[in-house]
Design a protein around this motif. Sequence first.
Motif, PDB file in Angstrom:
ATOM      1  N   ALA A   9      98.538  -7.710  -4.668  1.00  0.00           N
ATOM      2  CA  ALA A   9      98.614  -6.286  -5.441  1.00  0.00           C
ATOM      3  C   ALA A   9      98.279  -6.262  -6.879  1.00  0.00           C
ATOM      4  O   ALA A   9      97.375  -6.312  -7.367  1.00  0.00           O
ATOM      5  N   ASP A  10      98.997  -8.272  -7.008  1.00  0.00           N
ATOM      6  CA  ASP A  10      99.038  -8.461  -8.630  1.00  0.00           C
ATOM      7  C   ASP A  10      97.449  -9.327  -8.725  1.00  0.00           C
ATOM      8  O   ASP A  10      96.914  -9.045  -9.988  1.00  0.00           O
ATOM      9  N   ALA A  11      96.959  -9.515  -7.514  1.00  0.00           N
ATOM     10  CA  ALA A  11      95.783 -10.924  -7.816  1.00  0.00           C
ATOM     11  C   ALA A  11      94.451  -8.947  -8.197  1.00  0.00           C
ATOM     12  O   ALA A  11      93.496  -8.749  -8.816  1.00  0.00           O
ATOM     13  N   LEU A  12      95.183  -7.803  -7.395  1.00  0.00           N
ATOM     14  CA  LEU A  12      94.100  -6.607  -7.516  1.00  0.00           C
ATOM     15  C   LEU A  12      94.232  -6.656  -9.413  1.00  0.00           C
ATOM     16  O   LEU A  12      92.986  -5.622  -9.672  1.00  0.00           O
ATOM     17  N   ARG A  13      95.456  -6.673  -9.990  1.00  0.00           N
ATOM     18  CA  ARG A  13      95.710  -5.785 -11.431  1.00  0.00           C
ATOM     19  C   ARG A  13      94.660  -6.388 -12.520  1.00  0.00           C
ATOM     20  O   ARG A  13      94.531  -6.147 -13.349  1.00  0.00           O
ATOM     21  N   LEU A  16      90.999  -4.823 -11.323  1.00  0.00           N
ATOM     22  CA  LEU A  16      91.024  -2.691 -11.839  1.00  0.00           C
ATOM     23  C   LEU A  16      92.016  -2.516 -12.921  1.00  0.00           C
ATOM     24  O   LEU A  16      93.169  -2.818 -12.907  1.00  0.00           O
ATOM     25  N   PRO A  17      91.748  -1.133 -13.438  1.00  0.00           N
ATOM     26  CA  PRO A  17      92.359  -0.837 -14.661  1.00  0.00           C
ATOM     27  C   PRO A  17      93.756  -0.031 -13.757  1.00  0.00           C
ATOM     28  O   PRO A  17      94.026  -0.331 -12.280  1.00  0.00           O
ATOM     29  N   ASP A  18      94.729   0.057 -15.062  1.00  0.00           N
ATOM     30  CA  ASP A  18      96.527   0.342 -14.987  1.00  0.00           C
ATOM     31  C   ASP A  18      96.337   1.434 -13.807  1.00  0.00           C
ATOM     32  O   ASP A  18      97.316   1.913 -12.956  1.00  0.00           O
ATOM     33  N   LEU A  43      99.021   2.764  -3.155  1.00  0.00           N
ATOM     34  CA  LEU A  43      98.413   3.429  -3.263  1.00  0.00           C
ATOM     35  C   LEU A  43      97.542   3.132  -3.910  1.00  0.00           C
ATOM     36  O   LEU A  43      97.799   2.967  -5.077  1.00  0.00           O
ATOM     37  N   LEU A  44      95.986   3.361  -4.056  1.00  0.00           N
ATOM     38  CA  LEU A  44      95.252   2.814  -4.849  1.00  0.00           C
ATOM     39  C   LEU A  44      94.189   4.501  -4.978  1.00  0.00           C
ATOM     40  O   LEU A  44      93.888   4.934  -3.797  1.00  0.00           O
ATOM     41  N   ALA A  45      93.863   4.504  -5.998  1.00  0.00           N
ATOM     42  CA  ALA A  45      92.741   5.018  -6.569  1.00  0.00           C
ATOM     43  C   ALA A  45      92.226   4.662  -7.203  1.00  0.00           C
ATOM     44  O   ALA A  45      91.809   5.081  -8.570  1.00  0.00           O
ATOM     45  N   PRO A  46      90.779   3.958  -6.961  1.00  0.00           N
ATOM     46  CA  PRO A  46      89.475   3.987  -7.509  1.00  0.00           C
ATOM     47  C   PRO A  46      88.751   5.532  -8.096  1.00  0.00           C
ATOM     48  O   PRO A  46      89.157   6.494  -7.634  1.00  0.00           O
TER      49      PRO A  46
END
Length: 468
Positions: A9-13, A16-18, A43-46
Amino acid sequence: MQPASGAFADALRANLPDATFRDLDARYLEEPRGRWAGADGLLLAPANTDEVATIVRAAAGARVPVIPYGGGTGLVGGQVSADLPRPVILSLEQMARIRNVDPTENAMTVEAGAILQTVQEAATAAGRLFPLTIAAQGSARIGGVLSTNAGGVNVLRYGNARELCLGVEAVLPDGSVLHGLSPLRKNNTGYDLRHLLIGAEGTLGIITAATLKLLPRPVRTGAAIMAVRDPTAAIDLLNLARDRIGEGVSAFELIGRTGLDFLAETMPDVRLPLGRPVWSVLIDLGLGASGDPAQALEDLFAAALDRDLVCDGTVAQSDAQRQDFWHLRESIPAANRKIGSVSSHDISVPIAAIPRFIAKAPAVIAAIGDFRINCFGHVGDGNLHYNVFPAPGRSRDDHEHQRDAIKTAVHDLVHAFGGSVSAEHGIGRLKVGDLERYGDPAKLAAMRAIKAALDPAGIMNPGAVLRG
């Protein structure tokens, strides 16, 4: 397969926007029938296709499972898993734009998170019709509708979701983007990947947008409910209606008395225009400016009466009455839920075989125990909802140990009649074993080869459609 860890998750942050990162609400771990419950997930909501691609590319590299999530209305467990190591739950809810509506092309392009009813309303505002209609249209999202190849009440005239989709944009399992949005009706340039992704339930990629087919709106509509002698008479009436009215017949729904009994018991405010006949049909018409639906239905009733197909009937004299008729039909699933089924079956058989199936199935069920059967559905396209309920005074919990036996008995009979154990709800996780039991071996081998070729890491909705 690896969990979506804190480090993942940290790598994705960093990319990606918060706003993409959401708190995991319980609804993302549940499904309507309560058969499965997820334990955890990231849970991710692009907000756009590039963000979806970023997520899938990272998941592929880390071998993290991805479960696409639309409106959560699926009835076969495709949107939730109880046995995956903390998956990414990828919600399309932020991607809900109507990108374009073109009445000249009779097409519209929408994002996968668009609510079906919103899509219908946008088509109406442009003077066109998007005819796909299902009970969950107020919450179902287009991505899920296409991924399950949803059907509904208008398949008889307009076809399933597959027939109403001209092109798709999708993120494939390696994170690459398929740019397939187009209003073209003719495009013979190799494999049609659109049709591969439609009905794949997120196992081959994530649909992010679609170009949908629009149609002219019927100028005049009408409906009637007619009591028929038996299911054979219902099929004969369908053929008579199509011979007389042609493609103006938009829907033809079979309703059994048990469904009306359930309505009377649990939803007494729903009006039953003919009382509770053993069998009845709801017929819906959509005609051009020169047509008269009410007269066409009255003439149809007279012709059917001469042939001893019907014994009673009523024709809607206004749009409000037509809506009342549809409210009755659409309330039957809600009444079913209040009663509580032991086992529900979304099946199809060849239309000519429907009467024989309906005649034979009760004995198959009775051999297992004392049950009530509510048989209803889209008989115009061969799709029946054949649901088994406990006898009065008992609950479905009393029969939980018999549910698998009932399902197997019904599905064996469907297979014997050359039908399908999944007419419009998909395979999901519920029917993986059924697909293995009844599926054509060559088809299954080809499906597994396609899955392995496109998703070699096996991250896309693992456990749905094909066993992981």
